[in-house]
Write an enzyme that holds these catalytic residues in place. Structure first.
Site, short mmCIF file in Angstrom:
data_model
loop_
_atom_site.label_atom_id
_atom_site.label_comp_id
_atom_site.label_asym_id
_atom_site.label_seq_id
_atom_site.Cartn_x
_atom_site.Cartn_y
_atom_site.Cartn_z
N LYS A 1 6.73 -2.75 -0.29
CA LYS A 1 5.67 -2.81 -0.75
C LYS A 1 5.01 -3.69 -2.41
O LYS A 1 5.10 -4.12 -2.88
CB LYS A 1 5.18 -1.72 -1.21
CG LYS A 1 4.81 -1.03 -0.17
CD LYS A 1 5.00 0.56 0.21
CE LYS A 1 4.27 0.95 0.72
NZ LYS A 1 4.82 2.70 1.04
N GLN B 1 6.12 7.89 -1.92
CA GLN B 1 6.83 7.49 -0.89
C GLN B 1 7.31 8.46 0.40
O GLN B 1 7.96 9.31 -0.11
CB GLN B 1 8.15 6.89 -0.50
CG GLN B 1 8.43 6.01 0.66
CD GLN B 1 7.24 5.65 1.24
OE1 GLN B 1 6.89 4.97 0.68
NE2 GLN B 1 7.60 5.03 2.51
N ASP C 1 -2.67 5.98 -2.33
CA ASP C 1 -3.10 6.20 -1.01
C ASP C 1 -3.80 7.25 -0.34
O ASP C 1 -3.91 7.28 0.95
CB ASP C 1 -1.26 6.97 -1.36
CG ASP C 1 -0.34 6.73 -0.46
OD1 ASP C 1 -0.42 5.34 0.38
OD2 ASP C 1 0.87 6.54 -0.70
#
Length: 350
Positions: free
Chosen positions: A110, A154, A177
């Protein structure tokens, strides 16, 4: 779920596909040729060149890698324009807890993706045994930082932490997200718009759009009902006016239900679960699964396969995503897109 015998049959022999431009078009296996597409602000001359087998028994490969590259190019142009116009660079903060190798790899990828399009990325690494309060403190700092437009925690988190409590702490305006319950709630409600859509399901729908797959009025089946992929994918298909069924572990006769689908999104995490006998001729398949299976001939002793048996499916479907190279690249592209959207919204930049 009904008893299913799994066997390994996913060697991939992808159809050659080249995509260049903002919108693609799905060509069915008997098609050979080139389409000229409308130009857009980010692509002056858009064209698709697709070569497919003349045999009606070979599906078009939905090339997520190529589409993601096109999207990243579009984002690069917008990031550059934003920087030149108002002096703002979109910023993404990633919080990594623990030392899981797979999570560290995802975060590294990422970060590289951010750098490739000009997005600033920050990373906070916390020890496996850190307290939940330390994670919440990092989130709070990024919530208050005007240079950060997206925050990503994460997953998975260590077992001693309350995942929902932590995800809920991320400001909804920076929830790139798309996991905040208010974003999911808005996604589920007619007439409401979420600020962000979860990246993987958003990538699935974007692939369908870029290949001009008609969704309205079609029968769609989503296999899997996770909060991260299956459930939001079903909601997105419903928003596109598809008639949606969800297959899960308690579903009876999943093969019969799936065989009625024009569009299949498989996101269950079981290698080769969806067999050729499950698939309606001409269906379009988006395979989210990425499962390691033992292979003594592979350099690492294993290879990656999807939830759909590729060898069987490509003889019946009209189009299918390969694994790897399908949905995976799109997930990261959508994360970059959400970060850019956030920066534009916060700074009122068109």
């Amino acid at each position: 779920m009904a008893s299913v015998m799994f066997t390994d049959c996913s060697s991939i022999s992808s159809t050659l596909l080249h995509v260049n431009g903002r919108r693609g078009a799905i060509l069915f296996p008997h098609c050979v040729g080139q389409l000229r597409l409308r130009s857009t602000a980010s692509a002056r001359g858009c064209s698709i060149s697709i070569r497919c087998s003349s045999s009606p028994s070979s599906a078009t490969s939905v090339d997520g890698k190529a589409v993601a590259k096109t999207i990243r190019d579009e984002i690069t142009l917008d990031v550059s324009r934003m920087k030149e116009s108002i002096g703002v660079v979109p910023g993404l903060a990633v919080i990594l807890v623990g030392d899981r190798k797979d999570s560290a790899t995802y975060v590294r990828n990422k970060k590289k993706a951010c750098e490739s399009v000009g997005i600033k990325s920050l990373e906070v690494r916390l020890a496996e045994d850190c307290s939940e309060e330390q994670v919440l403190k990092s989130i709070s700092c990024f919530n208050d930082d005007p240079s950060i437009h997206g925050i990503l925690v994460q997953l998975p988190l260590p077992s001693h932490m309350d995942e929902q409590n932590i995800l809920n702490a991320v400001s909804i305006e920076k929830d790139v997200d798309g996991f905040h319950p208010l974003n999911i709630g808005r996604l589920a409600m007619r007439g409401r718009e979420p600020l962000f859509v979860p990246c993987t399901p958003k990538g699935c729908i974007e692939l369908l759009h870029r290949y001009n797959v008609e969704i309205k009025g079609k029968r769609a089946v989503v296999i899997g009902r996770s909060n991260i992929v299956g459930m939001p994918a079903a909601l997105l298909l419903q928003r596109e006016d598809a008639t949606v069924s969800i297959i899960h572990s308690r579903t009876k006769n999943p093969e019969e239900i799936t065989r009625e689908a024009d569009i299949i999104i498989a996101a269950v995490g079981k290698p080769n679960m969806v067999r050729g006998s499950w698939i309606k001729p001409g269906a379009v398949i988006i395979d989210v699964g990425i499962n390691p299976v033992d292979d003594p001939n592979a350099p690492r002793g294993y290879r990656l396969v999807g939830d759909v048996c590729y060898e069987e499916a490509c003889q019946i479907a009209s189009a299918i995503t390969p694994v790897p190279g399908g949905v995976g690249p799109m997930t990261i592209a959508m994360l970059l897109s959400n970060t850019l959207i956030s920066a534009k919204r916060i700074h009122n930049f068109e």
